[in-house]
Design a protein around this motif. Structure first.
Motif, PDB file in Angstrom:
ATOM      1  N   LYS A   2     -30.345 -25.000  33.253  1.00 31.38           N
ATOM      2  CA  LYS A   2     -31.334 -24.620  34.264  1.00 31.38           C
ATOM      3  C   LYS A   2     -32.379 -25.716  34.424  1.00 31.38           C
ATOM      4  O   LYS A   2     -32.660 -26.171  35.541  1.00 31.38           O
ATOM      5  CB  LYS A   2     -31.998 -23.301  33.876  1.00 31.38           C
ATOM      6  CG  LYS A   2     -33.164 -22.896  34.775  1.00 31.38           C
ATOM      7  CD  LYS A   2     -33.807 -21.604  34.291  1.00 31.38           C
ATOM      8  CE  LYS A   2     -35.034 -21.256  35.112  1.00 31.38           C
ATOM      9  NZ  LYS A   2     -35.643 -19.981  34.695  1.00 31.38           N
ATOM     10  N   LEU A   3     -32.936 -26.163  33.314  1.00 36.56           N
ATOM     11  CA  LEU A   3     -33.982 -27.178  33.354  1.00 36.56           C
ATOM     12  C   LEU A   3     -33.443 -28.521  33.836  1.00 36.56           C
ATOM     13  O   LEU A   3     -34.059 -29.188  34.672  1.00 36.56           O
ATOM     14  CB  LEU A   3     -34.628 -27.325  31.973  1.00 36.56           C
ATOM     15  CG  LEU A   3     -35.699 -28.399  31.841  1.00 36.56           C
ATOM     16  CD1 LEU A   3     -36.816 -28.196  32.866  1.00 36.56           C
ATOM     17  CD2 LEU A   3     -36.269 -28.414  30.418  1.00 36.56           C
ATOM     18  N   TYR A   6     -32.897 -28.498  37.511  1.00 39.32           N
ATOM     19  CA  TYR A   6     -34.164 -28.645  38.244  1.00 39.32           C
ATOM     20  C   TYR A   6     -34.627 -30.100  38.245  1.00 39.32           C
ATOM     21  O   TYR A   6     -35.067 -30.625  39.282  1.00 39.32           O
ATOM     22  CB  TYR A   6     -35.264 -27.771  37.634  1.00 39.32           C
ATOM     23  CG  TYR A   6     -36.617 -28.086  38.228  1.00 39.32           C
ATOM     24  CD1 TYR A   6     -36.972 -27.594  39.489  1.00 39.32           C
ATOM     25  CD2 TYR A   6     -37.516 -28.924  37.558  1.00 39.32           C
ATOM     26  CE1 TYR A   6     -38.190 -27.924  40.060  1.00 39.32           C
ATOM     27  CE2 TYR A   6     -38.737 -29.258  38.133  1.00 39.32           C
ATOM     28  CZ  TYR A   6     -39.065 -28.763  39.374  1.00 39.32           C
ATOM     29  OH  TYR A   6     -40.259 -29.102  39.944  1.00 39.32           O
ATOM     30  N   TYR A  14     -35.914 -38.361  33.388  1.00 35.18           N
ATOM     31  CA  TYR A  14     -36.041 -37.706  32.087  1.00 35.18           C
ATOM     32  C   TYR A  14     -35.119 -38.378  31.078  1.00 35.18           C
ATOM     33  O   TYR A  14     -34.188 -39.097  31.447  1.00 35.18           O
ATOM     34  CB  TYR A  14     -35.691 -36.212  32.190  1.00 35.18           C
ATOM     35  CG  TYR A  14     -34.244 -35.939  32.571  1.00 35.18           C
ATOM     36  CD1 TYR A  14     -33.257 -35.804  31.589  1.00 35.18           C
ATOM     37  CD2 TYR A  14     -33.855 -35.819  33.908  1.00 35.18           C
ATOM     38  CE1 TYR A  14     -31.937 -35.559  31.929  1.00 35.18           C
ATOM     39  CE2 TYR A  14     -32.541 -35.578  34.261  1.00 35.18           C
ATOM     40  CZ  TYR A  14     -31.589 -35.448  33.263  1.00 35.18           C
ATOM     41  OH  TYR A  14     -30.278 -35.214  33.596  1.00 35.18           O
ATOM     42  N   TRP A  30     -37.267 -27.603  25.365  1.00 32.05           N
ATOM     43  CA  TRP A  30     -38.683 -27.927  25.424  1.00 32.05           C
ATOM     44  C   TRP A  30     -38.819 -29.391  25.820  1.00 32.05           C
ATOM     45  O   TRP A  30     -37.886 -30.167  25.679  1.00 32.05           O
ATOM     46  CB  TRP A  30     -39.373 -27.642  24.091  1.00 32.05           C
ATOM     47  CG  TRP A  30     -38.945 -28.544  22.954  1.00 32.05           C
ATOM     48  CD1 TRP A  30     -37.794 -28.446  22.216  1.00 32.05           C
ATOM     49  CD2 TRP A  30     -39.653 -29.666  22.444  1.00 32.05           C
ATOM     50  NE1 TRP A  30     -37.739 -29.439  21.275  1.00 32.05           N
ATOM     51  CE2 TRP A  30     -38.872 -30.210  21.381  1.00 32.05           C
ATOM     52  CE3 TRP A  30     -40.871 -30.278  22.758  1.00 32.05           C
ATOM     53  CZ2 TRP A  30     -39.270 -31.316  20.646  1.00 32.05           C
ATOM     54  CZ3 TRP A  30     -41.274 -31.386  22.024  1.00 32.05           C
ATOM     55  CH2 TRP A  30     -40.487 -31.888  20.979  1.00 32.05           C
ATOM     56  N   SER A  41     -37.725 -22.838  29.620  1.00 38.77           N
ATOM     57  CA  SER A  41     -37.330 -23.508  30.856  1.00 38.77           C
ATOM     58  C   SER A  41     -38.173 -23.099  32.059  1.00 38.77           C
ATOM     59  O   SER A  41     -38.550 -23.942  32.880  1.00 38.77           O
ATOM     60  CB  SER A  41     -35.843 -23.254  31.141  1.00 38.77           C
ATOM     61  OG  SER A  41     -35.580 -21.871  31.253  1.00 38.77           O
ATOM     62  N   GLN A  42     -38.493 -21.813  32.200  1.00 39.69           N
ATOM     63  CA  GLN A  42     -39.258 -21.361  33.358  1.00 39.69           C
ATOM     64  C   GLN A  42     -40.671 -21.928  33.344  1.00 39.69           C
ATOM     65  O   GLN A  42     -41.180 -22.392  34.373  1.00 39.69           O
ATOM     66  CB  GLN A  42     -39.308 -19.830  33.414  1.00 39.69           C
ATOM     67  CG  GLN A  42     -39.937 -19.273  34.677  1.00 39.69           C
ATOM     68  CD  GLN A  42     -39.179 -19.661  35.944  1.00 39.69           C
ATOM     69  OE1 GLN A  42     -37.958 -19.715  35.943  1.00 39.69           O
ATOM     70  NE2 GLN A  42     -39.898 -19.934  37.015  1.00 39.69           N
ATOM     71  N   VAL A  44     -41.636 -24.644  31.788  1.00 42.37           N
ATOM     72  CA  VAL A  44     -41.531 -26.092  31.994  1.00 42.37           C
ATOM     73  C   VAL A  44     -41.363 -26.410  33.469  1.00 42.37           C
ATOM     74  O   VAL A  44     -42.025 -27.300  34.013  1.00 42.37           O
ATOM     75  CB  VAL A  44     -40.353 -26.668  31.179  1.00 42.37           C
ATOM     76  CG1 VAL A  44     -40.147 -28.142  31.525  1.00 42.37           C
ATOM     77  CG2 VAL A  44     -40.595 -26.512  29.683  1.00 42.37           C
ATOM     78  N   ILE A  45     -40.478 -25.682  34.140  1.00 37.99           N
ATOM     79  CA  ILE A  45     -40.226 -25.930  35.562  1.00 37.99           C
ATOM     80  C   ILE A  45     -41.493 -25.708  36.389  1.00 37.99           C
ATOM     81  O   ILE A  45     -41.834 -26.520  37.259  1.00 37.99           O
ATOM     82  CB  ILE A  45     -39.079 -25.037  36.068  1.00 37.99           C
ATOM     83  CG1 ILE A  45     -37.740 -25.533  35.503  1.00 37.99           C
ATOM     84  CG2 ILE A  45     -39.039 -25.005  37.594  1.00 37.99           C
ATOM     85  CD1 ILE A  45     -36.568 -24.626  35.803  1.00 37.99           C
ATOM     86  N   GLU A 162     -35.764 -23.308  43.359  1.00 35.15           N
ATOM     87  CA  GLU A 162     -35.736 -23.142  41.911  1.00 35.15           C
ATOM     88  C   GLU A 162     -34.742 -22.081  41.442  1.00 35.15           C
ATOM     89  O   GLU A 162     -34.118 -22.217  40.393  1.00 35.15           O
ATOM     90  CB  GLU A 162     -37.139 -22.795  41.388  1.00 35.15           C
ATOM     91  CG  GLU A 162     -38.118 -23.943  41.363  1.00 35.15           C
ATOM     92  CD  GLU A 162     -38.756 -24.230  42.710  1.00 35.15           C
ATOM     93  OE1 GLU A 162     -39.606 -25.124  42.785  1.00 35.15           O
ATOM     94  OE2 GLU A 162     -38.405 -23.551  43.698  1.00 35.15           O
ATOM     95  N   CYS A 165     -31.362 -23.217  40.414  1.00 32.45           N
ATOM     96  CA  CYS A 165     -31.217 -23.851  39.100  1.00 32.45           C
ATOM     97  C   CYS A 165     -30.753 -22.827  38.068  1.00 32.45           C
ATOM     98  O   CYS A 165     -29.877 -23.116  37.241  1.00 32.45           O
ATOM     99  CB  CYS A 165     -32.540 -24.484  38.671  1.00 32.45           C
ATOM    100  SG  CYS A 165     -33.117 -25.769  39.808  1.00 32.45           S
ATOM    101  N   SER A 166     -31.327 -21.633  38.119  1.00 25.90           N
ATOM    102  CA  SER A 166     -30.878 -20.555  37.233  1.00 25.90           C
ATOM    103  C   SER A 166     -29.466 -20.104  37.594  1.00 25.90           C
ATOM    104  O   SER A 166     -28.602 -19.946  36.727  1.00 25.90           O
ATOM    105  CB  SER A 166     -31.822 -19.346  37.325  1.00 25.90           C
ATOM    106  OG  SER A 166     -33.052 -19.598  36.704  1.00 25.90           O
TER     107      SER A 166
END
Length: 216
Positions: A2-3, A6, A14, A30, A41-42, A44-45, A162, A165-166
Motif C-alpha cells: 500500500k505504502l 502510494y 524513497y 514505517w 501506512s495510512q 505515513v501516506i 489513495e 493504493c489499498s
C-alpha cells in the motif's frame, strides 16, 4: 505494498531498508521523514501527502471522499483480516514460507509465527468463526469492489487516488500470493474487472515488478 504503491503514484523518491523492519511502535511499515519516524501506512501516506502536496483525493467531491474512505477502511480493516484467516488457519502459512524460501530460518520459526497469528485472529474475532463464514464475508467485499469499480479505470474514476493504493495492495496479494485460495477464483472468474484492474495498476506503477521479486 500500500505504502510503496502510494510512493510510486506520488513519484516520491524513497529507499527501502530491511535492517529494522519494525518502527518504535512495533509496527511495519514505517518511514523516516526528515529525521522523524512515522508508523502505519495510512498515517505515513497522510503525512507524506501533506508534506509533498500529493493529496490525490482532493480532486474528489465530498461525497466521493466519504465513499473512498469507507472502501479504504473496508479493505484495510476487514478484507485484510479475512485474507489472514485463510492464510494462517486454512493454508497454515504456506504462502508466507513460499514467499521467503530464501530465508532458511523462516522454516524454523514458521510454527510459532503461524500460531501467534492464529491467536491474533482469535482476539480480533474473525478467527472464532468457521472458514465458510470468513469466505462469505470476503466474497462480499470483493464483489462490492467489483460492482463499484464497474468499467472505470480506477475505483473513484479515471484517475487514481489513495484508495487505489489499498485496493491494489490486497488484490495483487490475492492474484499472486493466494492462488490456492477461493478468492483467486473470485477475482479471475467472477470479477474479471478486478483482474484487469490489478494488471492496469501493475503496468502503470510497477513496471519493474519482476526485478523487485528477483531482489527480494
Amino acid at each position: 505494498m500500500k505504502l510503496l504503491t502510494y510512493l510510486r503514484l506520488a513519484q516520491i523518491p524513497y529507499k527501502v531498508e530491511h535492517e529494522e523492519p519494525k518502527g518504535k511502535l512495533g509496527l511495519s511499515p514505517w518511514v523516516t521523514l526528515n529525521g522523524e519516524e512515522l508508523t502505519d501506512s495510512q498515517i505515513v501516506i497522510e503525512r507524506l501527502a501533506q508534506h509533498y502536496g500529493k493529496n490525490f483525493s482532493k480532486r474528489l467531491t465530498e461525497e466521493q471522499r466519504a465513499v473512498a474512505w469507507s472502501f479504504t477502511i473496508m479493505i484495510d480493516e476487514h478484507l485484510c483480516w479475512c485474507l489472514r484467516e485463510w492464510r494462517f488457519k486454512v493454508d497454515n502459512g504456506r504462502t508466507l514460507v513460499e514467499g521467503m524460501r530464501h530465508l532458511w530460518y523462516v522454516h524454523l520459526f514458521k510454527y510459532f509465527f503461524v500460531e501467534s497469528r492464529k491467536q491474533t485472529l482469535w482476539h480480533q474475532g474473525i478467527g472464532r468463526h468457521t472458514h465458510s463464514w470468513a469466505w462469505s464475508l470476503t466474497n462480499k467485499d470483493l464483489h462490492a469492489l467489483s460492482s463499484y469499480l464497474g468499467k472505470k479505470s480506477y475505483l473513484m474514476g479515471e484517475e487514481a487516488s489513495e484508495v487505489d493504493c489499498s485496493m491494489f495492495a490486497f488484490l495483487s496479494n490475492i492474484m499472486y500470493n493466494y492462488r490456492r485460495s477461493p478468492y483467486y477464483t473470485t477475482i479471475t472468474e467472477d470479477c474479471p474487472n478486478l483482474k484487469a484492474y490489478v494488471k492496469r495498476v501493475k503496468e502503470r506503477l510497477w513496471p519493474d515488478w519482476n526485478q523487485c521479486l528477483d531482489q527480494s
